[in-house]
Design a protein around this motif. Structure first.
Motif, PDB file in Angstrom:
ATOM      1  N   GLU A 112       9.453  10.890   2.968  1.00 18.87           N
ATOM      2  CA  GLU A 112       8.733  10.860   4.230  1.00 18.87           C
ATOM      3  C   GLU A 112       7.226  11.075   4.039  1.00 18.87           C
ATOM      4  N   ILE A 113       6.447  10.332   4.794  1.00 20.85           N
ATOM      5  CA  ILE A 113       5.008  10.519   4.857  1.00 20.85           C
ATOM      6  C   ILE A 113       4.715  11.144   6.213  1.00 20.85           C
ATOM      7  N   ASP A 114       4.060  12.288   6.224  1.00 17.67           N
ATOM      8  CA  ASP A 114       3.869  13.043   7.464  1.00 17.67           C
ATOM      9  C   ASP A 114       2.694  12.487   8.268  1.00 17.67           C
ATOM     10  N   VAL A 115       2.885  11.262   8.739  1.00 15.57           N
ATOM     11  CA  VAL A 115       1.865  10.614   9.563  1.00 15.57           C
ATOM     12  C   VAL A 115       2.581   9.786  10.622  1.00 15.57           C
ATOM     13  N   ARG A 191      -9.471   8.281  -5.207  1.00 15.81           N
ATOM     14  CA  ARG A 191      -8.917   7.254  -4.324  1.00 15.81           C
ATOM     15  C   ARG A 191      -7.438   7.031  -4.604  1.00 15.81           C
ATOM     16  N   SER A 192      -7.022   7.290  -5.832  1.00 16.18           N
ATOM     17  CA  SER A 192      -5.628   7.076  -6.220  1.00 16.18           C
ATOM     18  C   SER A 192      -4.719   8.249  -5.862  1.00 16.18           C
ATOM     19  N   GLU A 193      -5.293   9.397  -5.505  1.00  6.39           N
ATOM     20  CA  GLU A 193      -4.493  10.570  -5.151  1.00  6.39           C
ATOM     21  C   GLU A 193      -3.980  10.445  -3.720  1.00  6.39           C
ATOM     22  N   ARG A 194      -2.761  10.909  -3.473  1.00  2.00           N
ATOM     23  CA  ARG A 194      -2.166  10.750  -2.154  1.00  2.00           C
ATOM     24  C   ARG A 194      -2.322  11.986  -1.263  1.00  2.00           C
ATOM     25  N   GLN A 195      -2.678  13.118  -1.837  1.00  6.05           N
ATOM     26  CA  GLN A 195      -2.837  14.321  -1.036  1.00  6.05           C
ATOM     27  C   GLN A 195      -4.087  15.086  -1.443  1.00  6.05           C
ATOM     28  N   ILE A 196      -4.601  15.865  -0.504  1.00 12.70           N
ATOM     29  CA  ILE A 196      -5.765  16.721  -0.716  1.00 12.70           C
ATOM     30  C   ILE A 196      -5.387  18.138  -0.324  1.00 12.70           C
ATOM     31  N   THR A 197      -5.754  19.106  -1.138  1.00 14.05           N
ATOM     32  CA  THR A 197      -5.543  20.516  -0.803  1.00 14.05           C
ATOM     33  C   THR A 197      -6.890  21.218  -0.729  1.00 14.05           C
ATOM     34  N   LEU A 198      -7.076  21.983   0.341  1.00 17.82           N
ATOM     35  CA  LEU A 198      -8.276  22.800   0.523  1.00 17.82           C
ATOM     36  C   LEU A 198      -7.851  24.255   0.565  1.00 17.82           C
ATOM     37  N   SER A 199      -8.576  25.110  -0.135  1.00 15.29           N
ATOM     38  CA  SER A 199      -8.197  26.519  -0.185  1.00 15.29           C
ATOM     39  C   SER A 199      -9.414  27.390  -0.464  1.00 15.29           C
ATOM     40  N   SER A 200      -9.641  28.368   0.407  1.00 15.52           N
ATOM     41  CA  SER A 200     -10.727  29.327   0.211  1.00 15.52           C
ATOM     42  C   SER A 200     -10.242  30.717   0.604  1.00 15.52           C
ATOM     43  N   LEU A 201     -10.792  31.729  -0.046  1.00 15.70           N
ATOM     44  CA  LEU A 201     -10.480  33.125   0.265  1.00 15.70           C
ATOM     45  C   LEU A 201     -11.740  33.796   0.798  1.00 15.70           C
ATOM     46  N   GLY A 238      -9.216  12.088   4.765  1.00 13.69           N
ATOM     47  CA  GLY A 238      -7.866  12.622   4.885  1.00 13.69           C
ATOM     48  C   GLY A 238      -7.412  12.855   6.305  1.00 13.69           C
ATOM     49  N   ILE A 239      -6.083  13.058   6.456  1.00  7.41           N
ATOM     50  CA  ILE A 239      -5.449  13.423   7.723  1.00  7.41           C
ATOM     51  C   ILE A 239      -4.637  14.692   7.485  1.00  7.41           C
ATOM     52  N   ILE A 240      -4.969  15.753   8.209  1.00  9.83           N
ATOM     53  CA  ILE A 240      -4.321  17.060   8.026  1.00  9.83           C
ATOM     54  C   ILE A 240      -2.843  17.000   8.424  1.00  9.83           C
ATOM     55  N   PHE A 241      -1.971  17.589   7.599  1.00  5.49           N
ATOM     56  CA  PHE A 241      -0.580  17.751   8.009  1.00  5.49           C
ATOM     57  C   PHE A 241      -0.092  19.195   7.891  1.00  5.49           C
ATOM     58  N   ARG A 271      -3.507  21.223   3.812  1.00 10.25           N
ATOM     59  CA  ARG A 271      -3.069  20.072   3.029  1.00 10.25           C
ATOM     60  C   ARG A 271      -3.223  18.826   3.902  1.00 10.25           C
ATOM     61  N   ALA A 272      -3.660  17.744   3.287  1.00 10.20           N
ATOM     62  CA  ALA A 272      -3.920  16.512   4.026  1.00 10.20           C
ATOM     63  C   ALA A 272      -3.455  15.311   3.225  1.00 10.20           C
ATOM     64  N   LEU A 273      -3.112  14.258   3.938  1.00  9.10           N
ATOM     65  CA  LEU A 273      -2.852  12.970   3.306  1.00  9.10           C
ATOM     66  C   LEU A 273      -4.186  12.289   3.039  1.00  9.10           C
ATOM     67  N   THR A 274      -4.357  11.762   1.847  1.00  6.30           N
ATOM     68  CA  THR A 274      -5.587  11.034   1.541  1.00  6.30           C
ATOM     69  C   THR A 274      -5.660   9.781   2.406  1.00  6.30           C
ATOM     70  N   LEU A 275      -6.829   9.561   2.989  1.00  2.95           N
ATOM     71  CA  LEU A 275      -7.048   8.402   3.852  1.00  2.95           C
ATOM     72  C   LEU A 275      -7.973   7.402   3.161  1.00  2.95           C
ATOM     73  N   THR A 276      -7.445   6.219   2.874  1.00  2.00           N
ATOM     74  CA  THR A 276      -8.224   5.103   2.346  1.00  2.00           C
ATOM     75  C   THR A 276      -7.757   3.848   3.079  1.00  2.00           C
ATOM     76  N   PRO A 277      -8.516   2.755   3.039  1.00  2.00           N
ATOM     77  CA  PRO A 277      -8.043   1.528   3.681  1.00  2.00           C
ATOM     78  C   PRO A 277      -6.685   1.073   3.143  1.00  2.00           C
TER      79      PRO A 277
END
Length: 291
Positions: A112-115, A191-201, A238-241, A271-277
């Motif tokens: 499943e793709i969460d979009v 561009r080839s990655e399908r997900q993005i993770t952001l994390s800060s403390l 990206g699109i946040i999921f 966590r986000a799905l990478t957004l490209t055309p």
């Protein structure tokens, strides 16, 4: 950037606000009303091959079948509000209510793709541009950032927490605050990655909850320095999921799973799905949404 690793309500005409809007989970005929308790998520507007789409998450689309999310609704749907008008992303057929939002087909849960995507051309898009000054992320003219130069990203979306009623133009409306959260990139960006993770403390607990930001955009910013960033320097990527801390609502307590069990009240985590055309085209094809 106004401040790294912080949350700010954006000025009314900022790019994140113009490219997004709350996605309301409600009854098609508003039989259960529309108030501060109405659950919501986020739509991101995207343009591809001169067609316009409202994009959110699969789990938001599926949530309307949960009576806890849309209590008492006979015809639960997802909607956009424009003044006193309601743009329901659903319609009636001989078989009953049909949701006009599609998610990529998957054979298994693992695939499943969460979009979830809804076409929003014609009069709907005209109303959003003329009445709410909305604009879409233009994937036909997408600007790819220099991935190696990106240290921070902005995650944007509308909080499902602590909505308020406001009076504008003599009418009472429900206000959902737009959050823009600045956090460090903690995954490989490409561009080839399908997900993005952001994390800060952060140094101390921030007191914010990110439920409702699902479906919102992630923007990359080139450069490693803390500085003021203009809209034209934002690269939609990206699109946040998923976002944590998720919710302060009582019905969501104790729902932590996965990485969230290790997070504290000082953490910012998305966590986000990478957004490209190319990836958007894949989502459209797998969801059976007209391209």
């Amino acid at each position: 950037m106004n401040s790294m690793n912080s949350m700010d309500e954006q000025r009314p005409e900022s790019l994140p606000r113009r490219q997004t809007d709350p996605a309301w989970l409600q009854d098609h005929f508003l039989e259960t009303g529309h108030d501060e308790t109405t659950r919501s998520a986020t739509f991101t507007f995207i343009k591809r091959r001169n067609r316009h789409y409202a994009v959110t998450c699969r789990h938001v689309m599926e949530a309307i079948s949960d009576p806890k999310m849309v209590p008492g609704a006979r015809f639960p749907t997802i909607a956009i509000h424009i003044d006193r008008a309601v743009l329901n992303l659903s319609y009636f057929t001989a078989k009953g209510l049909s949701l006009g939002v599609g998610a990529p087909h998957a054979e298994t849960k693992r695939e499943e793709i969460d979009v979830a995507i809804a076409p929003i051309d014609g009069s709907y898009w005209g109303l959003l541009t003329s009445k709410k000054n909305k604009m879409a992320i233009d994937l036909d003219n997408w600007r790819e950032p220099k991935w190696d130069a990106v240290k921070y990203c902005l995650a944007a979306g509308y909080s499902d927490e602590k909505k308020t009623k406001v009076t504008t133009g003599g009418a009472e409306k429900v206000s959902s605050q737009l959050f823009v959260v600045v956090a460090e990139v903690s995954s490989r960006l490409a561009r080839s990655e399908r997900q993005i993770t952001l994390s800060s403390l952060l140094d101390k607990a921030h007191g914010y909850y990110f439920s409702g930001m699902s479906g919102g955009p992630v923007y990359a910013v080139e450069g490693h320095a803390e500085r003021q960033v203009e809209d034209e320097e934002l690269f939609p990527v990206g699109i946040i999921f998923e976002g944590h801390p998720s919710s302060g609502r009582a019905d969501m307590e104790g729902s932590k799973d996965g990485a969230s069990v290790f997070l504290t009240e000082r953490d910012l985590f998305f966590r986000a799905l990478t957004l490209t055309p190319e990836l958007f085209d894949e989502w459209l094809q797998k969801a059976g949404v007209p391209a």
